[in-house]
Motif scaffolding. Structure first.
Motif, PDB file in Angstrom:
ATOM      1  N   ASP A   1       8.928  -7.242  -2.899  1.00 51.26           N
ATOM      2  CA  ASP A   1      10.294  -6.926  -3.322  1.00 51.26           C
ATOM      3  C   ASP A   1      11.198  -6.543  -2.149  1.00 51.26           C
ATOM      4  OD1 ASP A   1      12.174  -6.691  -5.411  1.00 51.26           O
ATOM      5  OD2 ASP A   1      11.762  -4.554  -5.647  1.00 51.26           O
ATOM      6  N   GLY A   2      10.631  -6.389  -0.956  1.00 50.15           N
ATOM      7  CA  GLY A   2      11.463  -6.196   0.224  1.00 50.15           C
ATOM      8  C   GLY A   2      11.695  -4.772   0.685  1.00 50.15           C
ATOM      9  N   LEU A   3      11.035  -3.801   0.078  1.00 50.43           N
ATOM     10  CA  LEU A   3      11.203  -2.407   0.504  1.00 50.43           C
ATOM     11  C   LEU A   3      10.116  -2.013   1.494  1.00 50.43           C
ATOM     12  CD1 LEU A   3      12.045  -0.628  -2.877  1.00 50.43           C
ATOM     13  CD2 LEU A   3      13.628  -1.310  -1.067  1.00 50.43           C
ATOM     14  N   PRO A   4      10.410  -1.050   2.380  1.00 47.85           N
ATOM     15  CA  PRO A   4       9.354  -0.533   3.255  1.00 47.85           C
ATOM     16  C   PRO A   4       8.229   0.070   2.409  1.00 47.85           C
ATOM     17  CG  PRO A   4      11.516   0.210   3.990  1.00 47.85           C
ATOM     18  CD  PRO A   4      11.707  -0.445   2.652  1.00 47.85           C
ATOM     19  N   GLU A   5       7.004  -0.091   2.865  1.00 44.43           N
ATOM     20  CA  GLU A   5       5.818   0.349   2.122  1.00 44.43           C
ATOM     21  C   GLU A   5       5.869   1.834   1.756  1.00 44.43           C
ATOM     22  OE1 GLU A   5       2.282  -0.252   0.150  1.00 44.43           O
ATOM     23  OE2 GLU A   5       3.358  -1.815   1.211  1.00 44.43           O
ATOM     24  N   ASP A   6       6.300   2.693   2.686  1.00 47.45           N
ATOM     25  CA  ASP A   6       6.313   4.127   2.398  1.00 47.45           C
ATOM     26  C   ASP A   6       7.336   4.480   1.320  1.00 47.45           C
ATOM     27  OD1 ASP A   6       8.357   3.532   4.207  1.00 47.45           O
ATOM     28  OD2 ASP A   6       8.263   5.493   5.187  1.00 47.45           O
ATOM     29  N   VAL A   7       8.478   3.824   1.323  1.00 43.01           N
ATOM     30  CA  VAL A   7       9.493   4.061   0.288  1.00 43.01           C
ATOM     31  C   VAL A   7       8.985   3.546  -1.049  1.00 43.01           C
ATOM     32  CG1 VAL A   7      11.819   3.446  -0.495  1.00 43.01           C
ATOM     33  CG2 VAL A   7      11.416   4.028   1.917  1.00 43.01           C
ATOM     34  N   LEU A   8       8.423   2.363  -1.035  1.00 46.18           N
ATOM     35  CA  LEU A   8       7.884   1.778  -2.261  1.00 46.18           C
ATOM     36  C   LEU A   8       6.822   2.688  -2.878  1.00 46.18           C
ATOM     37  CD1 LEU A   8       7.665  -0.597  -4.243  1.00 46.18           C
ATOM     38  CD2 LEU A   8       5.983  -1.592  -2.683  1.00 46.18           C
ATOM     39  N   SER A   9       5.889   3.160  -2.074  1.00 43.36           N
ATOM     40  CA  SER A   9       4.820   4.029  -2.581  1.00 43.36           C
ATOM     41  C   SER A   9       5.379   5.297  -3.207  1.00 43.36           C
ATOM     42  CB  SER A   9       3.857   4.402  -1.450  1.00 43.36           C
ATOM     43  OG  SER A   9       3.201   3.263  -0.978  1.00 43.36           O
ATOM     44  N   LEU A  10       6.324   5.920  -2.527  1.00 43.15           N
ATOM     45  CA  LEU A  10       6.926   7.155  -3.023  1.00 43.15           C
ATOM     46  C   LEU A  10       7.673   6.925  -4.335  1.00 43.15           C
ATOM     47  CD1 LEU A  10       7.792  10.141  -2.609  1.00 43.15           C
ATOM     48  CD2 LEU A  10       9.798   9.224  -1.403  1.00 43.15           C
TER      49      LEU A  10
END
Length: 189
Positions: free
Chosen positions: A142-151
């Motif tokens: 979906d194009g988001l950074p992994e850390d933002v996505l996880s949070l």
């Protein structure tokens, strides 16, 4: 002529839906030990009618879990605005559907009870793991950074599960959390 094994006036799809609804209510009330006879009675069909749609309890449990998973996926996909082409659009829809589902604490609690009972069935666990991997892959793309996505996903999932533990945030608290999570996805997009 009335078809054998289903209530007159019901289509096969309506009969199947009635069986799944009855099974869901019975699993919530009694767990996965609820009998096929009980499900058939609750659905208003003969046992033969139930067996026409689901050969055994295992198939019924898998179909019930599949139905829950597909309904959630369909709701998320329907919540993706056509005019949102920015990275994170699927994640934003996932957040909206997850948190909006927590607005009805009683329904959310009931759903979580059914899911917990179904999670005691090995084949359902395998199905849920495959669905979780699919979500993980779809959301990662979906194009988001992994850390933002996880949070963001962990917070949305946690908010949707709060009613199971007696937490009933107000609609205002959920709206605030929803806004904060959505803002995180836009700021990173």
């Amino acid at each position: 002529m009335v078809a054998v094994g289903r209530t007159a006036g019901r289509s096969p799809e309506q009969t199947r839906a009635a069986i799944l609804d009855a099974a869901s209510r019975l699993v919530r009330e009694r767990g996965v030990s609820a009998s096929l006879d009980d499900v058939a009675r609750r659905a208003g069909v003969s046992k033969g009618g139930l067996l026409y749609h689901f050969a055994n309890k295992h198939d019924l449990h898998l179909a019930l879990a599949t139905d829950w998973l597909e309904r959630f996926r369909t709701a998320v996909l329907a919540a993706v605005p056509a005019d949102d082409a920015a990275p994170g659009r699927l994640t934003r829809a996932y957040v909206r559907v997850s948190i909006d589902g927590a607005l009805d604490a009683a329904a959310s609690r009931d759903a979580l009870v059914v899911i917990a009972h179904l999670s005691s069935v090995d084949a359902v666990i395998d199905l849920a793991r495959a669905d979780a991997r699919r979500w993980q892959d779809d959301l990662r793309a979906d194009g988001l950074p992994e850390d933002v996505l996880s949070l963001v996903v962990a917070a949305a999932d946690g908010a949707s599960a709060q009613p199971a533990w007696g937490g009933e945030p107000t609609p205002e608290e959920l709206a605030r959390l929803r806004g904060q999570l959505l803002a995180l996805t836009v700021a990173q997009g």
